[in-house]
Design a protein around this motif. Structure first.
Motif, short mmCIF file in Angstrom:
data_model
loop_
_atom_site.label_atom_id
_atom_site.label_comp_id
_atom_site.label_asym_id
_atom_site.label_seq_id
_atom_site.Cartn_x
_atom_site.Cartn_y
_atom_site.Cartn_z
N TRP A 83 0.82 -1.35 0.16
CA TRP A 83 0.13 -0.29 0.18
C TRP A 83 0.80 0.74 0.31
O TRP A 83 0.64 2.07 -0.67
CB TRP A 83 -1.56 -0.21 1.32
N LEU A 84 2.30 0.88 0.41
CA LEU A 84 2.53 2.01 0.53
C LEU A 84 3.43 2.77 -0.56
O LEU A 84 3.40 3.68 -0.93
CB LEU A 84 4.25 2.43 2.08
N SER A 85 4.14 1.44 -1.33
CA SER A 85 5.28 1.61 -2.65
C SER A 85 3.99 2.76 -3.41
O SER A 85 3.93 3.00 -4.30
CB SER A 85 4.86 0.54 -2.48
N GLY A 86 2.48 2.03 -3.47
CA GLY A 86 1.12 2.54 -4.23
C GLY A 86 0.97 3.86 -4.22
O GLY A 86 0.80 4.59 -4.69
N LEU A 134 -4.94 0.52 -4.65
CA LEU A 134 -4.01 -1.44 -5.46
C LEU A 134 -3.06 -1.48 -5.40
O LEU A 134 -2.71 -3.25 -5.68
CB LEU A 134 -3.82 -0.20 -7.31
N GLY A 135 -2.27 -1.09 -4.54
CA GLY A 135 -0.64 -1.71 -3.62
C GLY A 135 -1.21 -2.33 -2.72
O GLY A 135 -0.29 -3.86 -2.74
N ALA A 136 -1.59 -2.01 -2.00
CA ALA A 136 -2.50 -3.11 -0.48
C ALA A 136 -3.47 -4.52 -0.75
O ALA A 136 -3.27 -5.61 -0.78
CB ALA A 136 -4.10 -2.33 0.29
N TRP A 137 -3.39 -3.95 -2.74
CA TRP A 137 -4.46 -5.54 -3.13
C TRP A 137 -3.88 -5.74 -4.00
O TRP A 137 -4.21 -7.35 -4.51
CB TRP A 137 -5.81 -4.33 -3.90
#
Length: 138
Positions: A83-86, A134-137
């Motif tokens: 999630w953080l990179s997203g 999107l990053g978390a998912w």
């Protein structure tokens, strides 16, 4: 990049969340009245708009942005996507591309810096949130 690796449910949810944020962002509770004044819109102007077309088209464009963000995130990272990179990816895109582009348009349109902060701020925040979802998912 293959479409098979895209999480389309995450793209849909990110578009829905972004759309909902816009409803709040441009409401009288936050920036709606200031935005309206900066553009010189009366209440009658807003009531006369085809809101179905505006909202529907905006949502489709948010879906396209979500798909593009998902493609970019999938194709860019060699490490685990979080999630953080997203979030970082979304904020970078919002600041460097969308915010700057909107700034150029507003300069030529002779719009106020206040309007730029409202409109670009929304785009930066929703792209950050979209990237985080999107990053978390992934």
């Amino acid at each position: 990049m293959e479409f098979a690796s895209i999480n389309f449910l995450a793209v849909l949810v990110s578009a829905i969340v972004s759309f909902a944020l816009g409803a709040l962002w441009y409401s009288p509770a936050l920036f709606g009245k200031t935005w309206q004044l900066e553009l010189g819109f009366s209440d009658e102007d807003l009531k006369g708009a085809n809101m179905g077309k505006i909202f529907g088209s905006s949502f489709v464009l948010m879906l396209i942005m979500g798909l593009g963000m998902a493609m970019l995130i999938q194709g860019h990272f060699d490490q685990e996507i979080t999630w953080l990179s997203g979030l970082k990816h979304g904020i970078y895109i919002g600041l460097v591309f969308v915010g700057a582009s909107m700034g150029i348009n507003m300069l030529y349109q002779r719009k106020s810096l206040k309007l730029w902060f409202i409109d670009a701020g929304y785009q930066i925040v929703f792209l950050g949130i979209m990237g985080a979802i999107l990053g978390a998912w992934d």
